[in-house]
Design an enzyme around this catalytic site. Structure first.
Site, PDB file in Angstrom:
ATOM      1  CB  SER A  78      -0.873  -0.352   1.144  1.00 13.92           C
ATOM      2  OG  SER A  78      -1.636  -1.218   0.975  1.00 13.92           O
TER       3      SER A  78
HETATM    4  N1  SAH Z   1       0.506  -6.060   4.085  1.00 16.42           N
HETATM    5  C1  SAH Z   1       1.425  -6.353   3.121  1.00 16.42           C
HETATM    6  C2  SAH Z   1       0.184  -5.831   1.419  1.00 16.42           C
HETATM    7  C3  SAH Z   1      -0.573  -6.828   1.128  1.00 16.42           C
HETATM    8  S1  SAH Z   1      -1.445  -6.903   0.111  1.00 16.42           S
HETATM    9  C4  SAH Z   1       2.097  -5.241   2.283  1.00 16.42           C
HETATM   10  O1  SAH Z   1       2.483  -4.397   3.114  1.00 16.42           O
HETATM   11  O2  SAH Z   1       3.131  -5.672   2.094  1.00 16.42           O
HETATM   12  C5  SAH Z   1      -2.933  -8.809   0.114  1.00 16.42           C
HETATM   13  C6  SAH Z   1      -2.030  -9.633   0.532  1.00 16.42           C
HETATM   14  O3  SAH Z   1      -3.449 -10.339   0.848  1.00 16.42           O
HETATM   15  C7  SAH Z   1      -2.009  -9.664  -1.252  1.00 16.42           C
HETATM   16  O4  SAH Z   1      -0.883 -10.624  -0.595  1.00 16.42           O
HETATM   17  C8  SAH Z   1      -3.035 -11.468  -1.004  1.00 16.42           C
HETATM   18  O5  SAH Z   1      -2.688 -12.713  -1.550  1.00 16.42           O
HETATM   19  C9  SAH Z   1      -3.221 -11.339   0.606  1.00 16.42           C
HETATM   20  N2  SAH Z   1      -4.451 -11.737   0.424  1.00 16.42           N
HETATM   21  C10 SAH Z   1      -5.449 -11.882  -0.242  1.00 16.42           C
HETATM   22  N3  SAH Z   1      -6.580 -13.420   0.335  1.00 16.42           N
HETATM   23  C11 SAH Z   1      -6.455 -13.270   1.455  1.00 16.42           C
HETATM   24  C12 SAH Z   1      -6.629 -14.091   2.434  1.00 16.42           C
HETATM   25  N4  SAH Z   1      -7.824 -14.832   2.160  1.00 16.42           N
HETATM   26  N5  SAH Z   1      -5.883 -14.805   3.345  1.00 16.42           N
HETATM   27  C13 SAH Z   1      -4.581 -13.953   4.028  1.00 16.42           C
HETATM   28  N6  SAH Z   1      -4.233 -13.132   2.775  1.00 16.42           N
HETATM   29  C14 SAH Z   1      -5.007 -12.503   1.823  1.00 16.42           C
END
Ligand code: SAH
Length: 225
Positions: A78
């Site tokens: 983000s």
């Molecule tokens: N917090 C992260 C950004 C995450 S982007 C950072 O600081 O870099 C969102 C992430 O959520 C992605 O990596 C995606 O694979 C994950 N995601 C999506 N659905 C999910 C689920 N049901 N359980 C766990 N992770 C999930």
């Protein structure tokens, strides 16, 4: 005032030599404090975490700019302001145990780990979970625990949590996450309303009721379930 501060920081660039540290200070000043985030613990954490190590190869020079960036596997880290804003909204305290859903690069987990006692983070994409885990270990964030899997069910073993941060956009709030939130705790979660419209929802769990508020419009990758 902010302009003068920026100038002094830029001058520092020529004397200290740590380019990334200065970029971080400018990022906090111009993108985060300027937009109203004022929690000193959050600002300090944002100044400390080396964001350039969390972005995909080749994007290091953009790591401190005002935008989301790729982290591989079609996922994104983000925008710095959004990470700071979400972190401030849970009112983090050093004693906190926090659950994050969507480890991604591990950046949000590292920001939390700078402030709180323990961070439990779940990532659906196995490779991302492993990458984030090894980077966080390399950076000595011993208080972050990463596991790969579907975060829909939360992580019951370590519940209840003082706060929960979800970083993928869900259609609705997964009930197990609400259950695993302490009474008095806060959850921040992007909720998808229409195909291309999401907003951040802040949930406060009181002893016998739930207070829910929709805040700003955001853009996150989907919560896959
Ligand atoms: N917090 C992260 C950004 C995450 S982007 C950072 O600081 O870099 C969102 C992430 O959520 C992605 O990596 C995606 O694979 C994950 N995601 C999506 N659905 C999910 C689920 N049901 N359980 C766990 N992770 C999930």
């Amino acid at each position: 005032m902010a302009t003068w501060k920026s100038l002094f920081l830029l001058l520092g660039l020529f004397t200290s030599g740590d380019q990334y540290e200065l970029m971080r200070k400018l990022m906090v000043l111009q993108q985060i404090e300027a937009r109203g985030v004022s929690n000193q613990l959050v600002l300090e954490a944002m100044r400390n975490v080396p964001r350039h190590l969390f972005v995909a190869d080749g994007y290091e020079e953009y790591a401190y700019s005002d935008q989301a960036l790729p982290i591989g596997y079609g996922q994104t880290i983000s925008q710095p302001y959004i990470v700071a804003y979400m972190t401030e909204l849970i009112r983090p305290k050093p004693s906190f145990k926090v659950l994050e859903i969507g480890t991604g690069s591990g950046y949000q987990a590292a920001v939390l780990a700078e402030i709180v006692d323990q961070v439990y983070s779940i990532e659906l994409v196995d490779e991302l979970a492993r990458q984030a885990d090894s980077l966080l270990k390399k950076l000595d964030y011993d208080n972050v625990h990463v596991k790969s899997g579907d975060g829909y069910a939360g992580w019951a073993e370590h519940a209840p949590y003082d706060a929960i941060v979800v970083t993928a956009a869900a259609d609705s709030v997964p009930p197990p996450l609400l259950e695993q939130l302490k009474a008095g705790g806060r959850m921040i979660i992007p909720v998808a309303k229409w195909d291309d419209y999401q907003y951040l929802r802040l949930i406060e769990k009181k002893e016998n009721r739930i207070i829910s508020r929709d805040l700003i419009a955001v853009r996150f990758v989907p919560f896959v379930h």
